[in-house]
Design a protein around this motif. Structure first.
Motif, PDB file in Angstrom:
ATOM      1  N   THR A  80       0.833  -1.208   0.000  1.00  0.00           N
ATOM      2  CA  THR A  80       0.000   0.000   0.000  1.00  0.00           C
ATOM      3  C   THR A  80       0.866   1.256   0.000  1.00  0.00           C
ATOM      4  N   PHE A  81       1.933   1.211   0.766  1.00  0.00           N
ATOM      5  CA  PHE A  81       2.830   2.361   0.844  1.00  0.00           C
ATOM      6  C   PHE A  81       3.449   2.678  -0.516  1.00  0.00           C
ATOM      7  N   VAL A  82       3.949   1.657  -1.198  1.00  0.00           N
ATOM      8  CA  VAL A  82       4.593   1.852  -2.502  1.00  0.00           C
ATOM      9  C   VAL A  82       3.606   2.422  -3.511  1.00  0.00           C
ATOM     10  N   ARG A  83       2.376   1.948  -3.482  1.00  0.00           N
ATOM     11  CA  ARG A  83       1.354   2.470  -4.393  1.00  0.00           C
ATOM     12  C   ARG A  83       0.990   3.915  -4.064  1.00  0.00           C
ATOM     13  N   PHE A  84       1.095   4.259  -2.801  1.00  0.00           N
ATOM     14  CA  PHE A  84       0.712   5.593  -2.355  1.00  0.00           C
ATOM     15  C   PHE A  84       1.783   6.634  -2.673  1.00  0.00           C
ATOM     16  N   VAL A  85       3.042   6.215  -2.740  1.00  0.00           N
ATOM     17  CA  VAL A  85       4.168   7.145  -2.892  1.00  0.00           C
ATOM     18  C   VAL A  85       4.044   8.076  -4.096  1.00  0.00           C
ATOM     19  N   PRO A  86       3.851   7.571  -5.338  1.00  0.00           N
ATOM     20  CA  PRO A  86       3.806   8.500  -6.479  1.00  0.00           C
ATOM     21  C   PRO A  86       2.660   9.492  -6.405  1.00  0.00           C
ATOM     22  N   ILE A  87       1.496   9.047  -5.906  1.00  0.00           N
ATOM     23  CA  ILE A  87       0.348   9.949  -5.772  1.00  0.00           C
ATOM     24  C   ILE A  87       0.649  11.021  -4.740  1.00  0.00           C
TER      25      ILE A  87
END
Length: 320
Positions: free
Chosen positions: A152-159
């Motif tokens: 979840t963290f990795v997916r959240f980073v670019p946004i």
């Protein structure tokens, strides 16, 4: 306090020595009614259109306009949804109403020094991580936790990176740029130029949960003193808002991606989380972080030399 300036050109055959971004307010059309109209456009874009965008986000995620029922990701988007419209309002005001380049909200130079923006980021991120992160861990270890959901963290980073960059840059363009420049048309007193945007910056943040929970300690130290007053002063000293843009991004992305505290305006899937917001520690950490930041920004990093002067496309300003 001495305002550090750069050299530039105001128009064809008109060389302006020691020009700062504050003085760039007079390079376009700067009559008072234009600033009033500009503020109307900006505030309408931010508070009306931006609020509608946030409501649409809430409906998209929950089927109702209720912030409290959203998950952390939905709450983050809800808070950030209005900033692209806020930014659009600032750009419309500067380009169409004042007839000058948006870059003049940042610098009176031909180019923005992204190196100086990076200096600001590093100079604040270091004390933020050491004092705000490790310090709280040593004092309040029982409230500290690591986010084990790395997917979840990795997916959240670019946004988070994109929307936070829009948010922090927009606030700098408006509070440290447009407001300071507009105020300089009224009065060029440096104390006035430092305090007014600090007060205006603090006001929209009074409704934040951490401001309510922390009371005057949080309001004064975490909003008025830093970032309100300090970041305005360094912009006046540098003659640009480059350093402040980097600092603001470091401050917010650190709280969104690295160390997030429960009960703040935005709860995110950061790497580390504190289950309780500590207002007293937050106020004291600010006092310690300020000298560390100044030492890194002005002692470790060297200020950029003067870059290319303003091109002739920037005509001599008029009050019309």
């Amino acid at each position: 306090m001495r305002i550090k300036a750069t050299k530039g050109k105001q128009g064809i055959g008109t060389e302006v020595k020691d020009a700062t971004y504050v003085e760039a307010a007079r390079w376009g059309k700067y009559r008072g009614w234009r600033y009033v109209l500009g503020l109307v456009v900006i505030l309408f874009s931010w508070l009306v259109i931006g609020s509608l965008a946030s409501v649409l986000v809430a409906f998209a995620f929950s089927g109702q306009a209720d912030y409290s029922v959203l998950d952390p990701f939905g709450k983050f988007l809800f808070v950030m949804a209005g900033f692209p419209f806020f930014l659009a309002g600032v750009l419309i005001a500067v380009t169409l109403i004042h007839r000058r380049h948006p870059r003049t909200l940042i610098t009176a130079r031909e180019k923005i020094s992204w190196r100086r923006v990076g200096h600001g980021f590093v100079a604040w991120f270091v004390p933020f991580s050491l004092i705000g992160g490790l310090g709280q861990y040593f004092f309040y270890p029982d409230t500290f936790s690591f986010n084990s959901d790395l997917t979840t963290f990795v997916r959240f980073v670019p946004i988070a990176l994109v929307l936070t960059a829009i948010q922090t840059t927009t606030e700098e363009l408006f509070f440290r740029g447009y407001i300071v420049q507009g105020a300089s048309i009224v009065w060029t007193n440096r104390i006035f130029l430092a305090i007014l945007p600090a007060v205006i910056f603090t006001l929209p943040h009074l409704g934040n949960p951490e401001a309510i929970a922390g009371g005057w300690l949080t309001v004064f130290f975490s909003y008025f003193l830093v970032p309100g007053l300090l970041w305005t002063i360094i912009s006046l000293i540098d003659g640009t808002t480059e350093l402040a843009i980097g600092v603001h991004f470091a401050n917010n992305i650190g709280g969104i991606l690295v160390i997030n505290a429960a009960g703040t305006v935005v709860t995110t899937p950061a790497l580390f989380t504190f289950s309780e917001y500590h207002a007293t520690y937050g106020a004291l950490s600010v006092l310690v972080a300020i000298p560390v930041f100044l030492a890194i920004a002005y002692k470790v990093f060297k200020h950029d030399g003067v870059s290319e002067p303003i091109s002739q496309s920037h005509r001599k300003g008029c009050r019309r």
